[in-house]
Enzyme design. Sequence first.
Site, PDB file in Angstrom:
ATOM      1  N   GLY A 241     -58.706 -16.430 -13.841  1.00 52.56           N
ATOM      2  CA  GLY A 241     -58.772 -16.065 -12.428  1.00 52.56           C
ATOM      3  C   GLY A 241     -57.795 -14.994 -11.991  1.00 52.56           C
ATOM      4  O   GLY A 241     -57.329 -15.010 -10.851  1.00 52.56           O
ATOM      5  N   GLU A 267     -62.422  -2.601 -13.783  1.00 55.00           N
ATOM      6  CA  GLU A 267     -63.365  -3.507 -14.430  1.00 55.00           C
ATOM      7  C   GLU A 267     -64.569  -3.818 -13.554  1.00 55.00           C
ATOM      8  O   GLU A 267     -65.688  -3.925 -14.047  1.00 55.00           O
ATOM      9  CB  GLU A 267     -62.649  -4.814 -14.799  1.00 55.00           C
ATOM     10  CG  GLU A 267     -63.501  -5.772 -15.617  1.00 55.00           C
ATOM     11  CD  GLU A 267     -62.720  -6.993 -16.045  1.00 55.00           C
ATOM     12  OE1 GLU A 267     -63.019  -7.525 -17.132  1.00 55.00           O
ATOM     13  OE2 GLU A 267     -61.826  -7.429 -15.312  1.00 55.00           O
ATOM     14  N   GLN A 388     -54.066  -8.457 -19.932  1.00 56.15           N
ATOM     15  CA  GLN A 388     -54.669  -9.470 -20.789  1.00 56.15           C
ATOM     16  C   GLN A 388     -53.603 -10.070 -21.705  1.00 56.15           C
ATOM     17  O   GLN A 388     -52.614  -9.418 -22.036  1.00 56.15           O
ATOM     18  CB  GLN A 388     -55.771  -8.846 -21.650  1.00 56.15           C
ATOM     19  CG  GLN A 388     -57.007  -8.442 -20.865  1.00 56.15           C
ATOM     20  CD  GLN A 388     -57.917  -9.618 -20.572  1.00 56.15           C
ATOM     21  OE1 GLN A 388     -57.493 -10.760 -20.561  1.00 56.15           O
ATOM     22  NE2 GLN A 388     -59.182  -9.328 -20.321  1.00 56.15           N
ATOM     23  N   ARG A 409     -50.316  -8.718 -24.529  1.00 62.08           N
ATOM     24  CA  ARG A 409     -51.160  -8.026 -25.487  1.00 62.08           C
ATOM     25  C   ARG A 409     -50.797  -6.561 -25.653  1.00 62.08           C
ATOM     26  O   ARG A 409     -50.511  -5.873 -24.685  1.00 62.08           O
ATOM     27  CB  ARG A 409     -52.620  -8.144 -25.026  1.00 62.08           C
ATOM     28  CG  ARG A 409     -53.653  -7.575 -25.956  1.00 62.08           C
ATOM     29  CD  ARG A 409     -55.037  -7.875 -25.406  1.00 62.08           C
ATOM     30  NE  ARG A 409     -56.070  -7.133 -26.118  1.00 62.08           N
ATOM     31  CZ  ARG A 409     -57.349  -7.145 -25.782  1.00 62.08           C
ATOM     32  NH1 ARG A 409     -57.745  -7.867 -24.759  1.00 62.08           N
ATOM     33  NH2 ARG A 409     -58.236  -6.453 -26.452  1.00 62.08           N
TER      34      ARG A 409
END
Length: 527
Positions: A241, A267, A388, A409
């Site tokens: 979320g 996105e 992410q 990441r």
Amino acid sequence: MYLCICNPKIMEETKVSRYRKKPKEPQNFTLNGKLQPQDKEIEEAVLGALMLESDAYSQVCDLLTPDSFYDPANQKIYRAITELGVAQQPIDMLTVTRQLRADGVLDEVGGPLHISELTANVASAAHIEYHARIVMQKAIARRLISFCSNVLEKAFDEGNDVDDLLQEAEGQLFSISQGNLKKDFTQVDPVIGVALDQIELAGKRDNGLSGLETGFHKLDKLTSGWQNSDLIIIAARPAMGKTAFVLSMAKNMAVDYNTPTAIFSLEMSNLQLVNRLISNVCELEGEKIKSGQLSQQEWEQLNSRVRKLYGAPLYIDDTPSLSVLELRTKARRLVREHNVKIIIIDYLQLMNASGMQFGSREQEVSIISRSLKQLAKELNIPVIALSQLSRKVEDRNDNNKRPQLSDLRESGAIEQDADIVCFIHRPEYYTRSTVDANNRPIRGLAEFIVAKHRSGSVDDVEMTFVAKYARFQNREEDYSYVQETIESRLNAETSNFAAPANSGGIDSADILKGDDNAGPLPDFLKE
């Protein structure tokens, strides 16, 4: 100068150099036959001053590189000075001459005589920083000319793809602009004044916050609001979320507190984001909004509540594959024209540093995160970037799915550049149970984990995630959570809680309503 003449070795070399032809001056012309920006006298004044005073190099080492000089001979001399400075060796006429000889370029720069002439033409190093800035500005102007000429030539070539050319041009221009970001030091007194003003302003506010209010009360208390010039990273695994959280926050800030907010969505399209906002504000399920299958009451609810969004200072940009240079340009305009107070980017890994060459994706992400931090400082506003997390979270056992800083990441630079690093974790996603090991209700629970806080403490903030509305809200405002908590605690403490003799039992709903028939409140509800 007198030292040079009295030194036998230098005198011998000077006899030979006196009749040596000086290096040919460069004659690089630009468009329309104009000579490139340069000032040879200023360049020589800088070099002479560097060899006169021992601390002169420290004043210009962060401003100049050998390429900053137009004359190739001056480039070689400054490179020799730089080598001495890096090695922390004395910089004067003798040591520079020795270094040039060691580099094998002494004759190319005009020999010892030319080195002595440089120092003879300068009285002191009093104005060296001012002169160095002139040299730097001329160098930047030459780089811009070269950049424009290169773009012009490639633009005329019909074999080049225009989109590729634009990205390459963006990257080169960004590189030039980054090299020009120099800021001088500031004496502490005026900064103390600004700090005291901010403390006084925060003290006058009812909420006691010094930064921007998000509408999530416990988070605001922990951070004192999002602070100007901070880079905030909010990271999570897919389906946790992230986008729903920043949209809920943006709604709180723009609609409830009238704080101008900008969202760069790489996105989702702006229509998808607005549909989510409508679902959030109007409390209508996202599927119904997409299908349009609403009842008469739901249509009335939609038309009534959507009015809150009209006129809100919320700006959305859904440019895909946004570059750091394009973001910087748009962000400046938003701040200048719309007084935007906070920028949100969804999400960092979808950005690019177009036109620049990188050995790996990790290096590119490092440049992007560093650029976001620079943007936050330059505009003096908070910049929030979603990120992410790696799959390492999924590989851990079921009892250890909470994110860690090491899960970020693609680059450790994200953790290093960020002022605040936060994670979103929803325990119920990884279990089918509605309670945790301590019999605590976790349905809808979202843990907002502040894992790094450069100017404050770290802690966990509990929120509620309402999936059907894609909305985050304060945990204490969730009626079902409060009811479940009461029931759970009541079951655990029935021995300490006496219900009325004529009642059929304890009803948590009656307690929430404040019904007198519910009996006396247990101690934990009085806290």
